[in-house]
Design an enzyme around this catalytic site. Sequence first.
Site, PDB file in Angstrom:
ATOM      1  N   SER A  20       0.845  -1.191   0.000  1.00 55.07           N
ATOM      2  CA  SER A  20       0.000   0.000   0.000  1.00 55.07           C
ATOM      3  C   SER A  20       0.881   1.243   0.000  1.00 55.07           C
ATOM      4  CB  SER A  20      -0.925  -0.009   1.221  1.00 55.07           C
ATOM      5  OG  SER A  20      -0.169  -0.036   2.412  1.00 55.07           O
ATOM      6  N   GLY A  23       1.281   5.448  -3.913  1.00 56.72           N
ATOM      7  CA  GLY A  23       0.971   6.677  -4.635  1.00 56.72           C
ATOM      8  C   GLY A  23      -0.006   6.482  -5.769  1.00 56.72           C
ATOM      9  N   ASP A 159      -6.184  -8.411  -1.632  1.00 57.70           N
ATOM     10  CA  ASP A 159      -6.995  -8.151  -0.440  1.00 57.70           C
ATOM     11  C   ASP A 159      -8.406  -8.689  -0.657  1.00 57.70           C
ATOM     12  OD1 ASP A 159      -4.835  -6.804   0.562  1.00 57.70           O
ATOM     13  OD2 ASP A 159      -5.669  -4.800   0.278  1.00 57.70           O
ATOM     14  N   GLN A 204       5.836  -9.198 -10.912  1.00 57.07           N
ATOM     15  CA  GLN A 204       5.345 -10.340 -11.684  1.00 57.07           C
ATOM     16  C   GLN A 204       4.241 -11.075 -10.927  1.00 57.07           C
ATOM     17  OE1 GLN A 204       8.435 -12.884 -13.493  1.00 57.07           O
ATOM     18  NE2 GLN A 204       9.913 -11.256 -13.058  1.00 57.07           N
ATOM     19  N   CYS A 393     -11.768  26.496  11.533  1.00 54.09           N
ATOM     20  CA  CYS A 393     -12.808  25.723  12.214  1.00 54.09           C
ATOM     21  C   CYS A 393     -12.573  25.749  13.731  1.00 54.09           C
ATOM     22  CB  CYS A 393     -12.851  24.297  11.667  1.00 54.09           C
ATOM     23  SG  CYS A 393     -14.353  23.389  12.129  1.00 54.09           S
ATOM     24  N   LEU A 396     -10.739  28.841  14.836  1.00 56.58           N
ATOM     25  CA  LEU A 396     -11.539  30.037  15.134  1.00 56.58           C
ATOM     26  C   LEU A 396     -12.078  29.962  16.551  1.00 56.58           C
ATOM     27  CD1 LEU A 396     -14.181  31.991  13.211  1.00 56.58           C
ATOM     28  CD2 LEU A 396     -14.948  30.717  15.209  1.00 56.58           C
ATOM     29  N   GLN A 397     -12.587  28.811  16.946  1.00 57.46           N
ATOM     30  CA  GLN A 397     -13.169  28.671  18.275  1.00 57.46           C
ATOM     31  C   GLN A 397     -12.125  28.894  19.360  1.00 57.46           C
ATOM     32  OE1 GLN A 397     -15.176  24.870  18.249  1.00 57.46           O
ATOM     33  NE2 GLN A 397     -16.381  25.389  16.432  1.00 57.46           N
ATOM     34  N   ARG A 477     -19.972  21.024  14.481  1.00 58.83           N
ATOM     35  CA  ARG A 477     -21.205  20.923  15.274  1.00 58.83           C
ATOM     36  C   ARG A 477     -21.369  22.100  16.234  1.00 58.83           C
ATOM     37  NH1 ARG A 477     -22.958  15.645  14.582  1.00 58.83           N
ATOM     38  NH2 ARG A 477     -21.320  14.086  14.320  1.00 58.83           N
ATOM     39  N   HIS A 524     -13.534  25.548   6.312  1.00 56.11           N
ATOM     40  CA  HIS A 524     -12.296  24.853   5.942  1.00 56.11           C
ATOM     41  C   HIS A 524     -11.861  25.341   4.558  1.00 56.11           C
ATOM     42  CE1 HIS A 524     -11.879  21.857   9.180  1.00 56.11           C
ATOM     43  NE2 HIS A 524     -13.198  21.910   9.237  1.00 56.11           N
ATOM     44  N   GLU A 526      -9.080  25.501   3.230  1.00 53.48           N
ATOM     45  CA  GLU A 526      -8.026  24.694   2.613  1.00 53.48           C
ATOM     46  C   GLU A 526      -8.574  23.720   1.569  1.00 53.48           C
ATOM     47  OE1 GLU A 526      -9.232  22.315   6.336  1.00 53.48           O
ATOM     48  OE2 GLU A 526      -9.081  24.405   5.710  1.00 53.48           O
TER      49      GLU A 526
END
Length: 583
Positions: A20, A23, A159, A204, A393, A396-397, A477, A524, A526
Amino acid sequence: MRKHPQTATKHLFVSGGVASSLGKGLTASSLGQLLTARGLYVTMQKLDPYLNVDPGTMNPFQHGEVFVTEDGAETDLDVGHYERFLDRDLSGSANVTTGQVYSTVIAKERRGEYLGDTVQVIPHITDEIKGRILAMAQPDAQGNRPDVVITEIGGTVGDIESQPFLEAARQVRHDLGRENVFFLHVSLVPYLAPSGELKTKPTQHSVAALRSIGITPDALILRCDRDVPEALKNKIALMCDVDIDGVISTPDAPSIYDIPKVLHREELDAYVVRRLNLPFRDVDWTEWDDLLRRVHEPHETVRIALVGKYVELSDAYLSVTEALRAGGFFHHAKVEMVWVASDDCESASGAAAALGEVHGVLIPGGFGIRGIEGKIGAIHYARTRGLPVLGLCLGLQCIVIEAARAAGLAGANSAEFDPDTPDPVISTMADQVDIVAGAADLGGTMRLGAYPAVLEEDSIVARAYGTTQVSERHRHRYEVNNAYRDKIAESGLRFSGTSPDGHLVEFVEYPPDVHPFIVGTQAHPELKSRPTRPHPLFVAFVGAAMDYKAGELLPVEIPEQSSNGIQHRDSAARPIPEPAARG
């Protein structure tokens, strides 16, 4: 003789073998960018084999970031790569999970839609997967039908979880015809240092496993830390029964934005165009070459501290780091990331040690109480020293909590972290109360997707955006408690952007005469940044960090607020440069 249906859209599947994290997502994204630069309309999709319906409730250490689309879907981080490389928004249909597929099939069975059939993996699960793959070829909202759909199949060949997706892909080729479907397999060619050899046997075996389920790859991406010699490419082509033109060497690149050039040098895009009989046009490198110049020829370096809970895994903040780098590209600057565990900033000495050598502080989103006091401590350190801050997010809080405490509410906190706080300056959103109390599902129930905001005309954020009407993606939330707005404003903090009805605080900032640059957004941003079109807030933030470094925003200690909460500065911030036009 049976004829395959005529199809205007070609399908390209990307699978992975041996290991895994090779890329696949970046390979697929880079090929998508190349085909787009050839004038083709490309869309992309990720098939994830896990049983979760979406990654929204998964631990960032296990999965990395959750990428939120415009329509509010919580998706795999690879969808972020797709959007950044294609430079276009994707929808929730770009991410399909085993959990979604099984949930849909079981719901259909309960409704009696299978007319008494025994529901099985084949054909019912595979048919549902095929339907979602083929749906990507439908015209978009503007009526444009994709020329190519690139579908990345998550996991590794072999897998158990991936088998239904691979079988569905095989059936798509059977249904549409081999001339309309292309299989690209990404495999590892390991280098053994003791013997000084590159080994082809794992590739292979991986291709043999793929062929055993009825899929013969049209091209192989050979991942290695160095170029694979021509002799080994010929050997792999022979043993795996792949055209030599389809054996592609992809050594590690200095930047992810170099990968399209690597694939183009190996002529993968031309091979795909030929095999799928797509219109042939030369690649337009104008925009991408300009990006690569900015990536590899920066005029200066600026250090930005990312103060977060999950800094051990950079993928947890992938879109944030890419948005910061893109902000640097705008200024011909290299952004050097400094990863700071938020726990390290809980004390004044810890914050000074962690942040003393940086030029800006970014507070990203997150959940849960761990590390919160460290984030607040980092903001306090930056506020009292004129150090630029961008809060996203939860960021800010934390800015609001720190401002409330500076205004005299010593016990100010968020209802998320301390339900019994005497001053809940951050409260649970009204439609989230039952969910937080456990009376409803957590998954997929946050305030998700794109929402509009209205900015005050003379604010830093309005100058950065170049407009007072904006739309950003959200995932939260909790919100600023409006009952405390007036008290918090005594600290000098300004609520510079709200929802159109004025109820929900979307942006906060300190005026330049109070602090050079502290900006927070409940959104968000970004998620909407692109390497070739950096987001305006990140452009402004990196610019402020460069000013700080240059001494234009003097890095001197700013005294604590006076009794009225406001401490003025004599110097003014440099005007924020206009970012590139955004669609």
